[in-house]
Motif scaffolding. Structure first.
Motif, PDB file in Angstrom:
ATOM      1  N   MET A   1      48.458 -27.554  52.852  1.00 46.57           N
ATOM      2  CA  MET A   1      46.838 -28.154  52.594  1.00 46.57           C
ATOM      3  C   MET A   1      47.062 -27.219  51.370  1.00 46.57           C
ATOM      4  SD  MET A   1      43.122 -27.751  54.546  1.00 46.57           S
ATOM      5  CE  MET A   1      43.856 -29.093  55.407  1.00 46.57           C
ATOM      6  N   GLY A   2      46.823 -26.547  50.332  1.00 46.42           N
ATOM      7  CA  GLY A   2      45.981 -25.812  49.206  1.00 46.42           C
ATOM      8  C   GLY A   2      45.333 -24.884  49.600  1.00 46.42           C
ATOM      9  N   ALA A   3      45.504 -23.382  48.643  1.00 46.08           N
ATOM     10  CA  ALA A   3      44.363 -22.723  48.762  1.00 46.08           C
ATOM     11  C   ALA A   3      42.617 -23.165  48.629  1.00 46.08           C
ATOM     12  CB  ALA A   3      44.695 -21.488  47.949  1.00 46.08           C
ATOM     13  N   LEU A   4      43.206 -24.190  47.094  1.00 45.80           N
ATOM     14  CA  LEU A   4      41.687 -24.474  47.098  1.00 45.80           C
ATOM     15  C   LEU A   4      41.127 -25.779  48.075  1.00 45.80           C
ATOM     16  CD1 LEU A   4      39.412 -25.123  45.083  1.00 45.80           C
ATOM     17  CD2 LEU A   4      40.574 -26.911  43.570  1.00 45.80           C
ATOM     18  N   ASN A   5      41.845 -26.152  48.789  1.00 44.51           N
ATOM     19  CA  ASN A   5      41.421 -27.114  49.625  1.00 44.51           C
ATOM     20  C   ASN A   5      41.320 -26.486  50.924  1.00 44.51           C
ATOM     21  OD1 ASN A   5      41.935 -29.420  48.310  1.00 44.51           O
ATOM     22  ND2 ASN A   5      44.035 -30.095  48.952  1.00 44.51           N
ATOM     23  N   GLN A   6      41.651 -25.578  51.369  1.00 44.00           N
ATOM     24  CA  GLN A   6      41.804 -24.538  52.696  1.00 44.00           C
ATOM     25  C   GLN A   6      40.083 -24.099  52.785  1.00 44.00           C
ATOM     26  OE1 GLN A   6      44.608 -21.818  52.675  1.00 44.00           O
ATOM     27  NE2 GLN A   6      45.516 -23.159  54.567  1.00 44.00           N
ATOM     28  N   LEU A   7      39.354 -23.819  51.160  1.00 44.10           N
ATOM     29  CA  LEU A   7      38.699 -22.764  50.855  1.00 44.10           C
ATOM     30  C   LEU A   7      37.099 -23.957  50.765  1.00 44.10           C
ATOM     31  CD1 LEU A   7      36.517 -20.415  49.968  1.00 44.10           C
ATOM     32  CD2 LEU A   7      37.504 -21.148  47.495  1.00 44.10           C
ATOM     33  N   ARG A   8      37.478 -24.901  50.569  1.00 45.09           N
ATOM     34  CA  ARG A   8      36.362 -25.957  50.899  1.00 45.09           C
ATOM     35  C   ARG A   8      36.248 -26.294  52.045  1.00 45.09           C
ATOM     36  NH1 ARG A   8      39.450 -29.715  46.136  1.00 45.09           N
ATOM     37  NH2 ARG A   8      38.179 -29.591  43.502  1.00 45.09           N
ATOM     38  N   ARG A   9      37.206 -26.143  52.531  1.00 47.28           N
ATOM     39  CA  ARG A   9      37.220 -26.512  54.140  1.00 47.28           C
ATOM     40  C   ARG A   9      36.050 -25.294  55.252  1.00 47.28           C
ATOM     41  NH1 ARG A   9      39.793 -30.210  57.356  1.00 47.28           N
ATOM     42  NH2 ARG A   9      39.726 -29.001  60.249  1.00 47.28           N
ATOM     43  N   ALA A  10      36.671 -24.381  54.814  1.00 44.91           N
ATOM     44  CA  ALA A  10      35.265 -23.500  54.904  1.00 44.91           C
ATOM     45  C   ALA A  10      34.269 -23.268  54.867  1.00 44.91           C
ATOM     46  CB  ALA A  10      36.669 -21.989  54.923  1.00 44.91           C
ATOM     47  N   ILE A  11      33.760 -23.639  53.569  1.00 42.71           N
ATOM     48  CA  ILE A  11      32.813 -23.751  53.139  1.00 42.71           C
ATOM     49  C   ILE A  11      32.119 -24.779  53.654  1.00 42.71           C
ATOM     50  CG2 ILE A  11      31.362 -23.966  51.230  1.00 42.71           C
ATOM     51  CD1 ILE A  11      33.287 -22.598  50.136  1.00 42.71           C
ATOM     52  N   ASN A  12      32.343 -25.975  53.584  1.00 39.69           N
ATOM     53  CA  ASN A  12      32.763 -27.059  54.711  1.00 39.69           C
ATOM     54  C   ASN A  12      31.718 -26.258  55.560  1.00 39.69           C
ATOM     55  OD1 ASN A  12      31.679 -29.139  53.318  1.00 39.69           O
ATOM     56  ND2 ASN A  12      34.073 -30.182  52.801  1.00 39.69           N
ATOM     57  N   ARG A  13      32.751 -26.032  56.645  1.00 41.43           N
ATOM     58  CA  ARG A  13      32.553 -25.505  58.100  1.00 41.43           C
ATOM     59  C   ARG A  13      31.159 -24.950  58.143  1.00 41.43           C
ATOM     60  NH1 ARG A  13      35.939 -24.683  62.889  1.00 41.43           N
ATOM     61  NH2 ARG A  13      38.199 -25.072  60.921  1.00 41.43           N
ATOM     62  N   VAL A  14      30.807 -23.323  57.199  1.00 39.46           N
ATOM     63  CA  VAL A  14      30.006 -22.609  57.478  1.00 39.46           C
ATOM     64  C   VAL A  14      28.406 -23.942  57.243  1.00 39.46           C
ATOM     65  CG1 VAL A  14      28.979 -20.700  56.568  1.00 39.46           C
ATOM     66  CG2 VAL A  14      30.743 -20.729  56.521  1.00 39.46           C
ATOM     67  N   ALA A  15      28.776 -24.385  56.142  1.00 38.85           N
ATOM     68  CA  ALA A  15      27.931 -25.889  55.773  1.00 38.85           C
ATOM     69  C   ALA A  15      27.204 -26.370  56.664  1.00 38.85           C
ATOM     70  CB  ALA A  15      27.877 -26.234  54.478  1.00 38.85           C
ATOM     71  N   LEU A  16      27.549 -26.730  57.217  1.00 46.37           N
ATOM     72  CA  LEU A  16      28.069 -28.332  58.628  1.00 46.37           C
ATOM     73  C   LEU A  16      26.194 -27.553  59.296  1.00 46.37           C
ATOM     74  CD1 LEU A  16      28.529 -30.566  60.452  1.00 46.37           C
ATOM     75  CD2 LEU A  16      30.127 -29.178  61.526  1.00 46.37           C
ATOM     76  N   ALA A  17      25.334 -28.797  58.593  1.00 41.20           N
ATOM     77  CA  ALA A  17      23.853 -28.763  59.451  1.00 41.20           C
ATOM     78  C   ALA A  17      23.973 -29.014  60.870  1.00 41.20           C
ATOM     79  CB  ALA A  17      22.917 -29.930  58.945  1.00 41.20           C
ATOM     80  N   ASP A  18      25.023 -29.623  61.542  1.00 39.94           N
ATOM     81  CA  ASP A  18      24.664 -29.890  63.170  1.00 39.94           C
ATOM     82  C   ASP A  18      26.277 -29.821  63.751  1.00 39.94           C
ATOM     83  OD1 ASP A  18      24.775 -31.384  65.489  1.00 39.94           O
ATOM     84  OD2 ASP A  18      23.565 -33.485  64.559  1.00 39.94           O
ATOM     85  N   ARG A  19      26.043 -28.769  64.375  1.00 39.23           N
ATOM     86  CA  ARG A  19      27.217 -28.299  65.230  1.00 39.23           C
ATOM     87  C   ARG A  19      27.468 -29.397  65.879  1.00 39.23           C
ATOM     88  NH1 ARG A  19      28.501 -25.356  61.331  1.00 39.23           N
ATOM     89  NH2 ARG A  19      30.428 -24.744  63.120  1.00 39.23           N
ATOM     90  N   ASN A  20      26.918 -30.480  66.143  1.00 40.17           N
ATOM     91  CA  ASN A  20      27.734 -31.567  67.291  1.00 40.17           C
ATOM     92  C   ASN A  20      29.138 -32.336  66.126  1.00 40.17           C
ATOM     93  OD1 ASN A  20      26.536 -31.806  69.668  1.00 40.17           O
ATOM     94  ND2 ASN A  20      24.335 -32.849  68.377  1.00 40.17           N
ATOM     95  N   TYR A  21      29.088 -32.279  65.154  1.00 41.60           N
ATOM     96  CA  TYR A  21      30.079 -32.619  64.545  1.00 41.60           C
ATOM     97  C   TYR A  21      31.383 -31.536  63.761  1.00 41.60           C
ATOM     98  CZ  TYR A  21      27.031 -36.733  64.584  1.00 41.60           C
ATOM     99  OH  TYR A  21      26.567 -37.733  64.346  1.00 41.60           O
TER     100      TYR A  21
END
Length: 224
Positions: A1-21
């Protein structure tokens, strides 16, 4: 996985509104992918809507077609005649279907953290992202594998400049010697993409390329 995709994934993980997902961000479960296809009211992900969706799990050399996820979806706006001509789903066909907000949780649990396979799969993911942003404040984090890209690499990766390139869905099926499924049906398109994936990924692993002359192959895999 490229660095940009890893960054997007990290941002998504923090932004996740429902931890059940949070399971969407778990490690990929080994040699498993999900073939995905959506039928829509048009081609603008931010305006048009999903009317049908299918997802099929693929493990090793097996396509789990009998346990596929399949759903009709009732859109909020009217289905335009032009799109009905493509997917043949009319207002009455989806009148009793659930809205996408009700379909999405079961779809996400079916997909999990598996990579998503499809023909021009980025479009299908963009369509889903509209609903995910509203529901979970994220975009789908799953890795994507486009069968047209796999096919391009096997057939045209070392082609000289000026080579005529054909990445049409039906052309890929024909070249690989695969059965032609009815097009613009979410399940059939997902099934076709799964079959393409198994053949092309096997070729990739063996370092096999496709002749730029038409060819057919009868590699074996199992439907379950």
């Amino acid at each position: 996985m490229g660095a940009l995709n890893q960054l997007r994934r990290a941002i998504n993980r923090v932004a996740l509104a429902d931890r059940n997902y949070a399971f969407l961000f778990e490690p990929e479960p080994g040699d498993e992918v999900v073939s995905l296809d959506c039928e829509t009211t048009g081609f603008d992900p931010w305006v048009d809507e999903i009317v049908s969706i299918a997802a099929i799990r693929v493990t090793h050399e097996r396509i789990h077609a009998s346990s596929a996820f399949r759903a009709l979806v009732r859109p909020e706006s009217a289905i335009r005649p032009a799109s009905i001509k493509v997917h043949r789903l009319r207002e009455q066909d989806v009148a009793d279907a659930r809205p996408m907000q009700d379909v999405l949780p079961a779809l996400l649990h079916f997909i999990g953290s598996r990579p998503l396979v499809g023909y021009w799969v980025d479009f299908d993911v963009r369509m889903l992202d509209k609903y995910l942003l509203s529901m979970l404040n994220i975009r789908l984090p799953n890795r994507r594998i486009d069968v047209s890209r796999l096919y391009y690499d096997r057939k045209y990766g070392r082609a000289p400049p000026g080579t005529q390139i054909d990445l049409r869905y039906t052309s890929i099926l024909t070249d690989l010697g695969l059965q032609h499924h009815p097009q613009h049906d979410a399940f059939e398109d997902a099934l076709g993409a799964a079959e393409m994936y198994l053949l092309l990924d096997d070729m990739r692993q063996r370092g096999v390329t496709l002749s730029r002359e038409p060819m057919r192959t009868q590699d074996q895999f199992a439907l379950a």
